[in-house]
Design a protein around this motif. Structure first.
Motif, PDB file in Angstrom:
ATOM      1  N   ILE A 150       2.223  49.903  -3.373  1.00 13.93           N
ATOM      2  CA  ILE A 150       2.038  51.242  -2.820  1.00 13.93           C
ATOM      3  C   ILE A 150       0.574  51.616  -2.638  1.00 13.93           C
ATOM      4  CG2 ILE A 150       2.406  53.717  -3.228  1.00 13.93           C
ATOM      5  CD1 ILE A 150       5.003  52.989  -4.647  1.00 13.93           C
ATOM      6  N   HIS A 151      -0.222  51.467  -3.678  1.00 12.87           N
ATOM      7  CA  HIS A 151      -1.601  51.932  -3.634  1.00 12.87           C
ATOM      8  C   HIS A 151      -2.414  51.224  -2.551  1.00 12.87           C
ATOM      9  CE1 HIS A 151      -1.000  54.499  -6.961  1.00 12.87           C
ATOM     10  NE2 HIS A 151      -1.012  53.570  -7.907  1.00 12.87           N
ATOM     11  N   LYS A 152      -3.231  52.014  -1.863  1.00 17.29           N
ATOM     12  CA  LYS A 152      -4.193  51.484  -0.898  1.00 17.29           C
ATOM     13  C   LYS A 152      -5.571  51.971  -1.336  1.00 17.29           C
ATOM     14  CE  LYS A 152      -0.787  51.548   2.827  1.00 17.29           C
ATOM     15  NZ  LYS A 152      -0.355  52.191   4.096  1.00 17.29           N
ATOM     16  N   PHE A 153      -6.483  51.042  -1.507  1.00 18.47           N
ATOM     17  CA  PHE A 153      -7.773  51.372  -2.086  1.00 18.47           C
ATOM     18  C   PHE A 153      -8.837  51.528  -1.011  1.00 18.47           C
ATOM     19  CE2 PHE A 153      -5.446  48.638  -5.119  1.00 18.47           C
ATOM     20  CZ  PHE A 153      -5.264  49.573  -6.127  1.00 18.47           C
ATOM     21  N   GLY A 154      -9.611  52.620  -1.120  1.00 19.30           N
ATOM     22  CA  GLY A 154     -10.704  52.853  -0.188  1.00 19.30           C
ATOM     23  C   GLY A 154     -11.825  51.852  -0.372  1.00 19.30           C
ATOM     24  N   HIS A 212       2.590  59.355  -4.845  1.00 16.37           N
ATOM     25  CA  HIS A 212       1.788  58.181  -4.507  1.00 16.37           C
ATOM     26  C   HIS A 212       2.189  57.601  -3.153  1.00 16.37           C
ATOM     27  CE1 HIS A 212       0.621  57.342  -8.973  1.00 16.37           C
ATOM     28  NE2 HIS A 212      -0.198  58.184  -8.389  1.00 16.37           N
ATOM     29  N   ILE A 213       3.463  57.644  -2.840  1.00 19.82           N
ATOM     30  CA  ILE A 213       3.930  57.150  -1.535  1.00 19.82           C
ATOM     31  C   ILE A 213       3.354  58.015  -0.419  1.00 19.82           C
ATOM     32  CG2 ILE A 213       5.958  56.847  -0.061  1.00 19.82           C
ATOM     33  CD1 ILE A 213       7.524  56.077  -2.606  1.00 19.82           C
ATOM     34  N   ILE A 214       3.355  59.330  -0.614  1.00 20.23           N
ATOM     35  CA  ILE A 214       2.784  60.244   0.385  1.00 20.23           C
ATOM     36  C   ILE A 214       1.301  59.953   0.585  1.00 20.23           C
ATOM     37  CG2 ILE A 214       2.159  62.657   0.839  1.00 20.23           C
ATOM     38  CD1 ILE A 214       4.795  63.459  -0.512  1.00 20.23           C
ATOM     39  N   LEU A 215       0.560  59.779  -0.516  1.00 24.18           N
ATOM     40  CA  LEU A 215      -0.870  59.502  -0.418  1.00 24.18           C
ATOM     41  C   LEU A 215      -1.135  58.159   0.254  1.00 24.18           C
ATOM     42  CD1 LEU A 215      -2.075  60.715  -3.942  1.00 24.18           C
ATOM     43  CD2 LEU A 215      -2.445  61.854  -1.737  1.00 24.18           C
ATOM     44  N   ALA A 216      -0.303  57.157  -0.048  1.00 23.29           N
ATOM     45  CA  ALA A 216      -0.494  55.829   0.534  1.00 23.29           C
ATOM     46  C   ALA A 216      -0.300  55.845   2.046  1.00 23.29           C
ATOM     47  CB  ALA A 216       0.469  54.834  -0.105  1.00 23.29           C
ATOM     48  N   ALA A 220      -4.571  53.847   6.502  1.00 24.32           N
ATOM     49  CA  ALA A 220      -4.343  52.404   6.489  1.00 24.32           C
ATOM     50  C   ALA A 220      -5.272  51.751   5.471  1.00 24.32           C
ATOM     51  CB  ALA A 220      -4.592  51.832   7.884  1.00 24.32           C
ATOM     52  N   PRO A 221      -4.965  50.519   5.022  1.00 28.07           N
ATOM     53  CA  PRO A 221      -5.835  49.851   4.040  1.00 28.07           C
ATOM     54  C   PRO A 221      -7.276  49.764   4.525  1.00 28.07           C
ATOM     55  CG  PRO A 221      -3.780  48.654   4.309  1.00 28.07           C
ATOM     56  CD  PRO A 221      -3.794  49.714   5.366  1.00 28.07           C
ATOM     57  N   GLY A 222      -8.216  50.112   3.648  1.00 27.87           N
ATOM     58  CA  GLY A 222      -9.629  50.041   3.980  1.00 27.87           C
ATOM     59  C   GLY A 222     -10.198  51.287   4.626  1.00 27.87           C
ATOM     60  N   GLU A 223      -9.339  52.195   5.118  1.00 27.38           N
ATOM     61  CA  GLU A 223      -9.823  53.434   5.719  1.00 27.38           C
ATOM     62  C   GLU A 223     -10.398  54.344   4.650  1.00 27.38           C
ATOM     63  OE1 GLU A 223      -6.874  55.458   7.942  1.00 27.38           O
ATOM     64  OE2 GLU A 223      -7.035  54.169   9.694  1.00 27.38           O
ATOM     65  N   LYS A 224     -11.425  55.108   5.035  1.00 30.34           N
ATOM     66  CA  LYS A 224     -12.046  56.030   4.092  1.00 30.34           C
ATOM     67  C   LYS A 224     -11.896  57.484   4.533  1.00 30.34           C
ATOM     68  CE  LYS A 224     -15.452  52.671   2.469  1.00 30.34           C
ATOM     69  NZ  LYS A 224     -16.888  52.362   2.255  1.00 30.34           N
ATOM     70  N   ASP A 225     -11.421  57.672   5.759  1.00 28.08           N
ATOM     71  CA  ASP A 225     -11.267  59.032   6.264  1.00 28.08           C
ATOM     72  C   ASP A 225     -10.083  59.712   5.584  1.00 28.08           C
ATOM     73  OD1 ASP A 225     -13.384  58.688   7.964  1.00 28.08           O
ATOM     74  OD2 ASP A 225     -12.140  58.012   9.642  1.00 28.08           O
ATOM     75  N   TYR A 226     -10.328  60.899   5.074  1.00 30.44           N
ATOM     76  CA  TYR A 226      -9.287  61.652   4.395  1.00 30.44           C
ATOM     77  C   TYR A 226      -8.442  62.433   5.386  1.00 30.44           C
ATOM     78  CZ  TYR A 226     -11.497  60.698  -0.124  1.00 30.44           C
ATOM     79  OH  TYR A 226     -11.997  60.073  -1.233  1.00 30.44           O
ATOM     80  N   LYS A 227      -7.196  62.605   5.043  1.00 32.83           N
ATOM     81  CA  LYS A 227      -6.300  63.481   5.777  1.00 32.83           C
ATOM     82  C   LYS A 227      -5.734  64.487   4.790  1.00 32.83           C
ATOM     83  CE  LYS A 227      -5.003  59.823   9.024  1.00 32.83           C
ATOM     84  NZ  LYS A 227      -3.897  58.986   9.544  1.00 32.83           N
TER      85      LYS A 227
END
Length: 307
Positions: A150-154, A212-216, A220-227
């Protein structure tokens, strides 16, 4: 090709690199690694020289071009060695695997871990102790599964020191809490209250999973832009995942009635509150409603109605 000076933060020129202004920061890092093999890309951080009135220079992001920062022939960037790095998922696995193993040791092997308690027969565990160890293992097994699914890391890595610090915290508290909750002389509290609290705690963990699913799914993986997180408890709280986590451990503490458990819950809550305040502030600053950006809605930070 152009020449770019790489300097230490003290201003000393380390080397000069031949690189095109259209090249990305990632390419710059690969070029710099050829200067010194020990500085692999994850260990490097480049920034623009500090300008008058600034405390730090603008950090160069991997996906951007050097030209995006106005770097041309004869330009300069400052280099910082971030030290030995380790992957986020590796750190998360070991910090969660420890409690998953350490806590049950006191439950299954009391004859070795409480040698000062003389008893003719192994202690009989109460229902509360059995449910407590099940909840604890469920929580950390869930965390490990989330790490890989699930987790995607910036960021791909973190300083390797964090592995030892985080493991000391999680493994140490696992032993501390388990020692008292599974002690042969432990007196279980009201069974009905404990079962109800642990049942609610499981629901909190499922709420945490949903958060956590909502945040993931926000990037996309590697993106740093927040929504802006939306849906579920996020419509009311900026850091719903921390809210559920705190409630889960508070309910666990009520269920087992152990000072060690309360200390673990309080320490974790204090850290999550700090993270939540920082993230809430970052979201409000990013989504300020200016220049076409959406405005961040009014929400609680982490723990309504107090914060």
């Amino acid at each position: 090709m152009g020449k770019l000076e790489v300097a230490s933060r003290s201003g000393r020129i380390i080397t000069t690199i031949d690189i095109n202004g259209e090249a990305t920061v990632s390419e710059l890092k690969r070029k710099f690694q050829s200067y010194s093999r020990k500085y692999y890309p994850a260990r490097q951080r480049f920034s623009l020289p500090v300008k008058a009135g600034e405390k730090r220079g603008v950090v160069l992001e991997d996906g951007k071009r050097l030209a995006d920062y106005g770097l041309a022939e004869g330009g300069r960037v400052d280099f910082k060695d971030l030290g030995p790095q380790i992957g986020y998922s590796t750190v998360f696995f070991w910090e969660y695997f420890g409690p998953l193993v350490v806590y049950p040791l006191f439950f299954f092997f009391p004859q070795y871990l409480y040698p000062h308690i003389k008893s003719a027969s192994p202690p009989v565990h109460s229902l509360v102790q059995k449910l407590a160890v099940a909840y604890w293992c469920f929580h950390y097994a869930k965390r490990i599964v989330e790490t890989y699914t699930i987790h995607k890391f910036g960021h791909a890595t973190m300083p390797i020191f964090n592995l030892f610090r985080n493991c000391a915290y999680y493994w140490g508290f696992a032993a501390y809490v388990s020692y008292f909750v599974n002690h042969p002389k432990y007196t279980a509290p009201n069974q009905t209250l404990s079962v109800a609290c642990l049942g609610l705690a499981v629901l909190m963990q499922l709420g945490n999973l949903r958060s956590h699913i909502i945040l993931a799914n926000l990037r996309a993986p590697g993106e740093k832009d927040y929504k802006i997180p939306r849906g579920f408890l996020f419509n009311f709280v900026s850091c719903a995942n921390y809210t559920f986590e705190i409630w889960g451990w508070l309910l666990y503490s009520v269920a087992v009635q152990s000072l060690a458990a309360w200390m673990f819950a309080a320490t974790g809550a204090a850290q999550m509150v700090q993270w939540a305040i920082a993230k809430h502030s970052r979201l409000r600053k990013t989504f300020d409603g200016k220049d076409g950006r959406p405005k961040y809605p009014r929400r609680w930070i982490i723990f309504p109605p107090f914060l």
